[in-house]
Write an enzyme that holds these catalytic residues in place. Structure first.
Site, PDB file in Angstrom:
ATOM      1  CB  SER A 157      -0.976   0.021   1.342  1.00  0.00           C
ATOM      2  OG  SER A 157      -1.631   1.123   1.428  1.00  0.00           O
ATOM      3  CD  GLN A 179      -3.368   1.530  -2.593  1.00  0.00           C
ATOM      4  OE1 GLN A 179      -2.256   1.515  -1.809  1.00  0.00           O
ATOM      5  NE2 GLN A 179      -4.142   2.397  -2.653  1.00  0.00           N
ATOM      6  CE1 TYR A 181      -6.625   4.472  -1.072  1.00  0.00           C
ATOM      7  CE2 TYR A 181      -4.441   4.106   0.192  1.00  0.00           C
ATOM      8  CZ  TYR A 181      -5.732   3.616  -0.061  1.00  0.00           C
ATOM      9  OH  TYR A 181      -6.247   2.901   0.604  1.00  0.00           O
ATOM     10  CB  THR A 207      -7.236   2.647  -4.343  1.00  0.00           C
ATOM     11  OG1 THR A 207      -6.451   1.248  -4.174  1.00  0.00           O
ATOM     12  CG2 THR A 207      -8.421   2.777  -3.509  1.00  0.00           C
ATOM     13  CE  LYS A 297      -8.281  -2.564  -2.830  1.00  0.00           C
ATOM     14  NZ  LYS A 297      -9.139  -1.632  -2.022  1.00  0.00           N
ATOM     15  CG  HIS A 321     -11.468   1.182   0.543  1.00  0.00           C
ATOM     16  ND1 HIS A 321     -10.627   1.736  -0.362  1.00  0.00           N
ATOM     17  CD2 HIS A 321     -10.509   1.033   1.675  1.00  0.00           C
ATOM     18  CE1 HIS A 321      -9.453   2.032   0.289  1.00  0.00           C
ATOM     19  NE2 HIS A 321      -9.634   1.818   1.379  1.00  0.00           N
ATOM     20  NE  ARG A 324     -10.460  -0.145   6.159  1.00  0.00           N
ATOM     21  CZ  ARG A 324     -10.156  -0.254   7.322  1.00  0.00           C
ATOM     22  NH1 ARG A 324     -10.716  -1.276   8.260  1.00  0.00           N
ATOM     23  NH2 ARG A 324      -9.131   0.529   8.202  1.00  0.00           N
ATOM     24  CG  ASP A 352     -11.476  -5.792  -2.602  1.00  0.00           C
ATOM     25  OD1 ASP A 352     -12.593  -5.574  -2.719  1.00  0.00           O
ATOM     26  OD2 ASP A 352     -10.387  -5.195  -2.408  1.00  0.00           O
ATOM     27  N   GLY A 375      -7.749  -9.292   2.460  1.00  0.00           N
ATOM     28  CA  GLY A 375      -7.130  -8.276   3.235  1.00  0.00           C
ATOM     29  C   GLY A 375      -7.137  -8.342   4.697  1.00  0.00           C
TER      30      GLY A 375
END
Length: 437
Positions: A157, A179, A181, A207, A297, A321, A324, A352, A375
């Site tokens: 991440s 991954q 952001y 993401t 994602k 997510h 979340r 996922d 996860g």
């Protein structure tokens, strides 16, 4: 008198008399009792013995809860607001029915799959998780090495607590992904991408469902910061969990590998760092700068899945997510068949959220997914026992997949079809989440 009153002892007497007519009784012989009287010595509560008793991912969760402070455990275990999104996602896998084919030769089953041009031993990988060393001091290194050992990909991440260079160095023969952001500082974001590419990473996972931080109420109530602050409350919570705190205090400080440390809450960090202006047009800009495969994602509608395919994504990941972000978001498993029908084979479809069993992965593949991610299941294993705990989780899920494939009457993942699975009723509560949720 006994013949008239058949309650209690008289009834037992009658049944004993009847049994004597059908069997010949004798006194137990010592030689016959000996094989039955086998005692084992008490086992010391070592990590190995503790993990060996875990038969499901839910068992690992219970161990993790006992051994991890409330703040880090709740950060992993919780989701946004009512937490109904996560519960629905998990329940969606329980509220389905498998349709097995009988009398098939299933002596040997093959769990391998090929995605993104690479072959993996199982059809799922480890999702990107932030702040991982907060859950257990071994952090991302444990996850990457376990994934390497089991022949599946590991995704680091942006909010990881180990650098991409250190992850690749720790698992040089593994498949390590990164991954992203998108930050408000676009140049800093792409500098991370370049670091990943220079380290040998070949797949980028973008993401796209964080224009704002979800309301994660457990974290707010716990006052969670990264790293955790030592307060009277946390010290009292530490008393029954000495291993976690000894590791926390005697290993390098928990810091973000991709940015300077943050003094506020997790939600404040997300709102401060992440770019709420990113649009589909930005995908084309990112695609032009990334020399590798790209997955998107956070897809939660069929319409967005179709648009992502037009902008050069190699795969989409149906994901809310882990529940979340948006409360009462779509359940990925329920979207799967429609997305597959629309996209056909235009690009790979990954999924996922809510996967806690090897059979969950098989159900997703039968309904149209090409690959899946875990996860929380990974983090439960990590919190339960570091790398050994992650390996125990992977062993459990691997055995669940093999057993389920045999019971379904299929030898390979390619044989899984929609006919093998029927979703009984959306959100009906027909399945029951295991105790301890």
């Amino acid at each position: 008198m006994w013949a008239k009153n058949r309650i209690g002892f008289p009834r037992i007497r009658d049944e004993w008399s009847l049994g004597m007519k059908n069997v010949k009784r004798q006194f137990p012989k010592v030689g016959e009792l000996a094989p039955l009287l086998r005692f084992t010595l008490p086992q010391f509560p070592t990590r190995k013995n503790r993990l060996a008793k875990a038969l499901t991912v839910w068992d690992l969760r219970l161990i993790a809860k006992r051994r991890t402070p409330k703040g880090p455990f709740d950060y992993t275990d919780g989701s946004a607001e009512s937490e109904v999104t996560l519960e629905r996602a998990r329940r969606s896998y329980l509220d389905l029915e498998f349709r097995p084919n009988i009398l098939h030769d299933v002596k040997n089953v093959d769990t391998t799959c090929e995605i993104m041009g690479e072959k993996f031993a199982m059809p799922f990988g480890i999702s990107p998780t932030g702040f991982t060393r907060m859950m257990h001091t071994e952090g991302e290194i444990a996850g990457a090495r376990a994934a390497e050992k089991f022949g599946i990909p590991f995704t680091l991440s942006t909010l990881g607590t180990t650098t991409v260079e250190d992850v690749v160095k720790a698992s040089p023969n593994g498949v390590n992904w990164f991954q992203l952001y998108m930050w408000k500082d676009r140049e800093a974001s792409m500098a991370l991408v370049k670091r990943a590419q220079d380290a040998g990473v070949k797949h980028l996972m973008l993401t796209v469902d964080v224009p704002a931080a979800g309301a994660r109420l457990r974290d707010a109530r716990n006052g969670l910061t990264v790293p955790p602050r030592l307060t009277i409350k946390t010290l009292l919570d530490a008393a029954p969990r000495p291993e976690w705190w000894i590791n926390f205090l005697t290993t390098p400080a928990i810091t973000f590998a991709s940015m300077k440390n943050w003094e506020g809450t997790v939600a404040e960090l997300l709102d401060f760092m992440f770019d709420p202006t990113i649009t589909f047009e930005d995908l084309e800009w990112i695609r032009a700068q990334w020399d590798g495969t790209l997955s998107i994602k956070g897809i939660q509608t069929v319409e967005d899945a179709k648009i992502a395919a037009k902008y050069g994504a190699d795969a989409i990941i149906l994901s809310n997510h882990g529940g979340r972000q948006l409360d009462r978001a779509p359940v990925p498993l329920h979207m799967l068949a429609e997305v597959k029908k629309e996209l056909k084979n235009d690009l790979e479809i990954h999924i996922d959220t809510g996967i806690m069993h090897g059979a969950d992965v098989l159900a997703a593949l039968a309904l149209g997914a090409d690959f899946a991610y875990v996860g929380r299941a990974y983090l439960y294993g990590l919190m339960a026992g570091g790398q050994e705990g992650v390996e125990r989780m992977l062993t459990i899920m691997q055995s669940e997949m093999v057993r389920t494939m045999k019971l379904l009457g299929v030898n390979s993942l390619k044989e899984l079809e929609p006919k093998h699975v029927q979703i009984l009723q959306t959100h009906a509560g027909l399945g029951r989440l295991p105790e301890g949720r």
